[in-house]
Design a protein around this motif. Structure first.
Motif, PDB file in Angstrom:
ATOM      1  N   LEU A  10       0.834  -1.211   0.000  1.00 35.44           N
ATOM      2  CA  LEU A  10       0.000   0.000   0.000  1.00 35.44           C
ATOM      3  C   LEU A  10       0.867   1.258   0.000  1.00 35.44           C
ATOM      4  O   LEU A  10       0.558   2.235  -0.697  1.00 35.44           O
ATOM      5  N   SER A  11       1.945   1.236   0.770  1.00 39.44           N
ATOM      6  CA  SER A  11       2.868   2.390   0.780  1.00 39.44           C
ATOM      7  C   SER A  11       3.469   2.604  -0.598  1.00 39.44           C
ATOM      8  O   SER A  11       3.572   3.744  -1.082  1.00 39.44           O
ATOM      9  N   LEU A  12       3.862   1.501  -1.243  1.00 36.56           N
ATOM     10  CA  LEU A  12       4.427   1.593  -2.583  1.00 36.56           C
ATOM     11  C   LEU A  12       3.410   2.173  -3.565  1.00 36.56           C
ATOM     12  O   LEU A  12       3.744   3.030  -4.395  1.00 36.56           O
ATOM     13  N   ALA A  13       2.159   1.691  -3.452  1.00 37.25           N
ATOM     14  CA  ALA A  13       1.111   2.182  -4.346  1.00 37.25           C
ATOM     15  C   ALA A  13       0.875   3.685  -4.162  1.00 37.25           C
ATOM     16  O   ALA A  13       0.720   4.431  -5.137  1.00 37.25           O
ATOM     17  N   LEU A  14       0.851   4.131  -2.912  1.00 39.34           N
ATOM     18  CA  LEU A  14       0.640   5.557  -2.646  1.00 39.34           C
ATOM     19  C   LEU A  14       1.817   6.396  -3.147  1.00 39.34           C
ATOM     20  O   LEU A  14       1.629   7.500  -3.680  1.00 39.34           O
ATOM     21  N   MET A  15       3.060   5.880  -2.977  1.00 37.26           N
ATOM     22  CA  MET A  15       4.224   6.605  -3.475  1.00 37.26           C
ATOM     23  C   MET A  15       4.168   6.756  -4.990  1.00 37.26           C
ATOM     24  O   MET A  15       4.437   7.835  -5.539  1.00 37.26           O
ATOM     25  N   ILE A  16       3.850   5.640  -5.667  1.00 38.44           N
ATOM     26  CA  ILE A  16       3.769   5.694  -7.130  1.00 38.44           C
ATOM     27  C   ILE A  16       2.677   6.674  -7.562  1.00 38.44           C
ATOM     28  O   ILE A  16       2.856   7.461  -8.498  1.00 38.44           O
ATOM     29  N   SER A  17       1.545   6.656  -6.855  1.00 38.66           N
ATOM     30  CA  SER A  17       0.457   7.589  -7.169  1.00 38.66           C
ATOM     31  C   SER A  17       0.900   9.033  -6.980  1.00 38.66           C
ATOM     32  O   SER A  17       0.611   9.904  -7.801  1.00 38.66           O
ATOM     33  N   ALA A  18       1.646   9.276  -5.884  1.00 39.22           N
ATOM     34  CA  ALA A  18       2.130  10.636  -5.615  1.00 39.22           C
ATOM     35  C   ALA A  18       3.097  11.104  -6.692  1.00 39.22           C
ATOM     36  O   ALA A  18       3.143  12.290  -7.025  1.00 39.22           O
ATOM     37  N   ALA A  19       3.864  10.174  -7.242  1.00 36.33           N
ATOM     38  CA  ALA A  19       4.812  10.535  -8.300  1.00 36.33           C
ATOM     39  C   ALA A  19       4.110  10.769  -9.628  1.00 36.33           C
ATOM     40  O   ALA A  19       4.554  11.575 -10.449  1.00 36.33           O
ATOM     41  N   LEU A  20       3.007  10.052  -9.858  1.00 39.02           N
ATOM     42  CA  LEU A  20       2.301  10.144 -11.143  1.00 39.02           C
ATOM     43  C   LEU A  20       1.304  11.293 -11.205  1.00 39.02           C
ATOM     44  O   LEU A  20       0.873  11.675 -12.294  1.00 39.02           O
ATOM     45  N   VAL A  21       0.923  11.815 -10.046  1.00 38.81           N
ATOM     46  CA  VAL A  21      -0.010  12.952 -10.053  1.00 38.81           C
ATOM     47  C   VAL A  21       0.648  14.128 -10.772  1.00 38.81           C
ATOM     48  O   VAL A  21       1.756  14.529 -10.423  1.00 38.81           O
TER      49      VAL A  21
END
Length: 434
Positions: A10-21
């Motif tokens: 979940l942390s990885l998913a949120l980090m990737i989302s934060a980078a892709l925003v």
């Protein structure tokens, strides 16, 4: 699935989302171009008798099409508009404002202005002075004095539109300003995603510490540090911006005491407002030295204050500015003021020397001009000796742009993703060896 690996994923998913925003979001019309109407139309080579300013707010492509369709009914130049900003274009009318009926609901007339700079009363006074000075010019025998008065008549002819470099034409220029909605920063959304990473990291640290998983504990501690770097940076900058804007509000509320700036020399200085304390320093400085602020312009991030300071207070005023760490410079315009005073006195001398050679009507007109010049000479002399102009630029510190927040988020997410993936791959390798 076990809790700790789930927290990592979940942390990885949120980090990737934060980078892709993306850095910004935008819901208005994109870059747009519309050709002139009729095709190949170019502005007439003349000065219109009237100018009308229209402001249009366009929030959607449909609204944009309605606006452009309306103005396509009139001759206009090509229209170039940019996403997040908008733009402006010119329309030319023969029938004046009467042609602008039933404007789109998103458009309004802001101002109407006659091209001629003088109103009826000012025009009559200027015409009388021009007539009297022309008569005076013919009565002067001294070549230098005659040329001096001739230049005055030329200036008045320009003021009346007689010597316009561009001919006046019977038409109306309409300046249309189209405002698109601004692009909005996605930094708040990125902040929320990194807050999620921080929360998951707290749970992960607690669970890993409880189970004695030192390597996993280190990974979760890293996610905490990375998320805290973004969260802390964002909160710090937002609090700093809010504090600066509170200070700028104090400066905005300074009441202008006069609209006329006195003085020949000008003191320029720049103030950065970081908080209300900085704003109060500037406000108290202005009040303590009895300086006046006659004009405040700009927006909430950058203001320009124009005012006047008594010359006797100049040195102590500058000293305090330097103690506050504000940069200042004094521009000496004494020569300009002296030249202007000399011109007015010369004008009066020439008029008085030739009064007997003029008609009674011209004498009356020019004697009024002499009295006016004397008042200006007195005012200029007093201004030069007793006052200094102030020009104060007041601004807030620079804040990170949406792109800078986006870059920070990408770097932190990349580092976090590499560490988490390395841990997951390493853990799977150990399990397969068993």
């Amino acid at each position: 699935m076990k809790t700790k690996p789930l927290l990592l994923i979940l942390s990885l998913a949120l980090m990737i989302s934060a980078a892709l925003v993306p850095a910004e979001r935008y819901h208005g019309p994109g870059d747009s171009f519309f050709p002139s109407s009729p095709p190949n139309f170019s502005a007439p080579d003349c000065k219109p008798t009237k100018v009308i300013y229209i402001a249009c707010t366009v929030n959607s492509t449909e609204s944009l099409n309605i606006t452009v369709s309306y103005f396509n009914e009139f001759p206009h130049e090509s229209i170039v508009l940019y996403a997040g900003e908008g733009g402006s274009f010119n329309v030319f009318l023969k029938n004046g404002s009467r042609a602008l009926r039933n404007l789109p609901k998103n458009c309004r007339i802001v101002k109407e202005k006659e091209s001629l700079p003088l109103n009826e009363t000012e025009r009559k006074v200027t015409e009388d002075r021009l007539k009297a000075l022309r008569e005076l010019e013919t009565a002067i025998t001294n070549k230098s004095d005659r040329e001096f008065i001739h230049n005055l008549t030329v200036n008045l002819e320009y003021a009346l539109g007689i010597r316009e470099k561009v001919m006046l034409c019977n038409g109306t220029l309409v300046e249309v300003d189209v405002a698109f909605p601004p692009k909005e920063s996605n930094a708040p959304l990125t902040f929320i995603l990194w807050s999620g990473v921080f929360t998951l990291g707290l749970f992960g640290v607690f669970a890993s510490w409880r189970d004695g998983k030192k390597t996993l504990l280190a990974v979760f501690l890293l996610t905490l540090i990375l998320s805290f770097l973004f969260i802390g940076t964002y909160i710090h900058n937002e609090l700093a911006k809010r504090s600066a804007l509170e200070g700028m509000a104090i400066i905005e509320n300074l009441n202008g005491s006069e609209s006329y700036q006195r003085g020949c020399d000008t003191l320029y200085f720049h103030v950065i407002i970081r908080n209300q304390k900085d704003a109060m320093k500037l406000r108290r400085l202005i009040e303590r030295f009895n300086a006046s602020v006659g004009k405040i312009s700009g927006d909430r991030y950058m203001l320009t204050l124009d005012g006047t300071l008594e010359r006797k207070n100049l040195q102590p005023f500058k000293k305090e500015i330097e103690e506050f760490g504000w940069y200042s410079t004094l521009v000496n315009n004494t020569d300009f003021c002296s030249e202007r005073i000399t011109e007015l006195e010369r004008e009066n001398r020439i008029i008085l020397e030739h009064l007997d050679d003029l008609s009674s009507e011209s004498r009356e007109t020019l004697l009024k001009l002499v009295d006016e010049n004397r008042r200006y000479v007195e005012l200029w002399n007093k201004s030069a000796s007793e006052y200094v102009r102030l020009h104060i630029a007041v601004g807030t510190p620079p804040t990170p742009s949406p792109e800078e927040y986006h870059e920070l988020s990408k770097r932190l997410a990349t580092l976090g993703a590499v560490v988490i993936l390395a841990y997951i791959i390493g853990s799977r390798g150990k399990e397969s060896q068993r």
